[in-house]
Write an enzyme that holds these catalytic residues in place. Structure first.
Site, PDB file in Angstrom:
ATOM      1  CE1 TYR A   2      20.726  96.007   0.622  1.00  0.00           C
ATOM      2  CE2 TYR A   2      18.853  97.442   0.235  1.00  0.00           C
ATOM      3  CZ  TYR A   2      19.818  96.576  -0.240  1.00  0.00           C
ATOM      4  OH  TYR A   2      19.879  96.277  -1.566  1.00  0.00           O
TER       5      TYR A   2
ATOM      6  CD  GLU B  82      24.542  97.393   2.402  1.00  0.00           C
ATOM      7  OE1 GLU B  82      23.562  97.534   3.191  1.00  0.00           O
ATOM      8  OE2 GLU B  82      24.519  97.703   1.202  1.00  0.00           O
TER       9      GLU B  82
ATOM     10  CG  ASP C 293      34.044  74.005  -1.456  1.00  0.00           C
ATOM     11  OD1 ASP C 293      33.093  73.693  -0.711  1.00  0.00           O
ATOM     12  OD2 ASP C 293      33.884  74.507  -2.584  1.00  0.00           O
TER      13      ASP C 293
ATOM     14  CB  THR D 239      26.553  75.207   0.150  1.00  0.00           C
ATOM     15  OG1 THR D 239      26.874  73.824   0.094  1.00  0.00           O
ATOM     16  CG2 THR D 239      27.077  75.907  -1.088  1.00  0.00           C
TER      17      THR D 239
ATOM     18  CE  LYS E 128      26.171  71.552  -2.833  1.00  0.00           C
ATOM     19  NZ  LYS E 128      26.794  72.879  -2.724  1.00  0.00           N
TER      20      LYS E 128
ATOM     21  NE  ARG F  85      19.108  76.629  -3.296  1.00  0.00           N
ATOM     22  CZ  ARG F  85      19.725  75.632  -3.946  1.00  0.00           C
ATOM     23  NH1 ARG F  85      20.758  75.880  -4.703  1.00  0.00           N
ATOM     24  NH2 ARG F  85      19.311  74.386  -3.826  1.00  0.00           N
TER      25      ARG F  85
HETATM   26  N1  DSN Z   1      25.757  72.510  -7.873  1.00  0.00           N
HETATM   27  C1  DSN Z   1      26.437  71.958  -6.740  1.00  0.00           C
HETATM   28  C2  DSN Z   1      26.419  70.477  -6.750  1.00  0.00           C
HETATM   29  O1  DSN Z   1      25.453  69.937  -7.265  1.00  0.00           O
HETATM   30  O2  DSN Z   1      27.322  69.835  -6.240  1.00  0.00           O
HETATM   31  C3  DSN Z   1      27.812  72.483  -6.601  1.00  0.00           C
HETATM   32  O3  DSN Z   1      27.788  73.851  -6.686  1.00  0.00           O
END
Ligand code: DSN
Length: 415
Positions: A51, A53, A197, A223, A226, A232
């Site tokens: 933990y 925080e 984003d 994120t 990707k 993740r």
């Molecule tokens: N689920 C993601 C995507 O496939 O683009 C976006 O959050």
């Protein structure tokens, strides 16, 4: 699976089945990729026990001397990778990064502009079924009916009319370059903050294959799993002036204990993305997408906006006389993994859809190039020309599995 196969053979067997699936199928979901063995090892480390925080040097629990070093390293690498003044590596998902961005800079009920979900935006860009659409007054912008691209004059018109406090740029199903510079100009004119984003394109930005939003936007969220090929999770970047507000909005604003195991894996992924090989990877992702798009079109599939500038293509399944749902299911039966998606001004529901979203990030991580992408496009057209043909599906499934097995899968082949 050494330990797990003895202690919990049920779970071990299911994970092994998933590994086989990943090896034997062709992954074309535009938001998916393969994390390296290093990223997976950090994710599976003892840091999951801790933990932490707070932030490095200012924690609410003891025993954080190594967590501090790891988080500081992740922050330094993220800043270097994207040329950002400030980085917060704690957001556990893109949705939470976006939630923190809104919490930091606006109040419930305030107006925010974002791209319409059915035209390529994201749930957290103002969908009425999402917290964003419920807590804030989101006004959408759309793509042009003819060009199917974002019309910056229209964005400016909506912004002038609605005076948003934040303009959100970026999308989840948009195959063209986002003009962050033009968004910044509009935001400045109407006195809004610009948020980018860049979840889908972060790897391309890191590798220099898409213009960066960082010099233009007040806050950038992404994120990390990707095109960036990390664990993740998510990341938020901003100018120094906004650092305190952003950090407070992440913790304690929206999150409790940060996931230190994932933060270590983010540090590993940022390190990988800083390598010269990653630049080559990002360029190859785009080259592959362009070649893939040309081959899909030669086989009769129409592409939204006529092609792509990034890792992603949006195919109009109406040109094969079927829905996106039917196309997705037929391809899955042939070992080709995609996701259905609405196309701009879609007449079908978000569940059925007319579109198929396809991306080249994962197959490029398996070292496939343009020749391979053309071969995959031929399989896709073959299946979609006969979506009810079980014989075609089974033949393609066998050919795909044999082909796919010969390409290494990061995280599986390199451990
Ligand atoms: N689920 C993601 C995507 O496939 O683009 C976006 O959050």
């Amino acid at each position: 699976m050494n330990v797990l196969s003895h202690r919990d053979p049920d779970v071990a067997a299911m994970i092994e089945d998933e590994e086989t699936r990943q090896v034997e199928t062709l992954e074309l979901i535009a938001s998916e990729n393969y994390a390296s063995a290093g990223v997976l090892e950090a994710t599976g480390s003892v840091l999951t026990n801790k933990y932490s925080e707070g932030y490095p040097g200012k924690r609410y629990y003891a025993g954080n001397q190594h967590a501090d070093r790891i988080e500081s390293l992740a922050i330094d690498r993220a800043r270097e990778l994207f040329g950002a003044e400030h980085a917060n590596v704690q957001p556990t998902s893109g949705a939470e990064a976006n939630m923190a961005a809104y919490l930091a800079f606006v109040n419930p009920g305030d107006t925010i502009m974002g791209m319409e979900l059915s035209q390529g935006g994201h749930l957290t860009h103002g969908s009425p079924v999402n917290f964003s659409g419920r807590f804030y007054n989101f006004v959408p912008y759309s793509v042009d009916r003819e060009t199917e691209t974002v019309d910056m004059d229209e964005v400016r018109r909506v912004a002038r009319e609605t005076k948003p406090k934040i303009i959100v740029s970026g999308a989840t199903a948009y195959p063209r370059t986002v003009d962050f510079d033009a968004f910044a100009d509009i935001a400045k004119e109407v006195g809004a903050l610009l948020m980018a984003d860049m979840s889908h394109i972060a790897g391309l930005v890191a590798g220099g294959a898409h213009p960066s939003p960082v010099p233009h936007a007040d806050i950038v969220t992404t994120t990390t799993h990707k095109t960036l090929r990390g664990p993740r999770g998510a990341l938020a970047l901003c100018k120094s002036d906004h650092a305190e507000a952003l950090d407070k909005a992440v913790f304690p604003g929206t999150q409790g204990g940060p996931h230190m195991h994932t933060i270590a894996a983010k540090a590993v992924a940022f390190g990988e993305a800083l390598s010269p090989e990653f630049k080559h990877y990002a360029r190859q992702v785009v080259e592959n997408a362009v070649a893939f798009g040309e081959a899909l079109q030669e086989g009769g599939l129409r592409l939204v906006s006529g092609g792509t500038d990034n890792h992603l293509l949006l195919a109009d399944c109406n040109t094969k006389g079927i829905s996106g749902l039917k196309a997705q299911n037929a391809l899955q039966g042939a070992g080709i993994i995609t996701n259905r998606n609405t196309i701009p001004y879609d007449e079908r529901s978000a569940y059925v859809t007319s579109g198929l979203r396809l991306g080249t990030a994962a197959l490029t991580s398996r070292q496939m190039g343009t020749d391979e992408m053309r071969r995959v496009a031929k399989w896709i057209n073959r299946v979609l020309d006969d979506p009810d043909g079980e014989g075609v599906r089974e033949t393609v499934r066998q050919e795909v599995a044999e082909f796919a097995r010969t390409y290494p899968v990061p995280g599986i082949s390199d451990r």
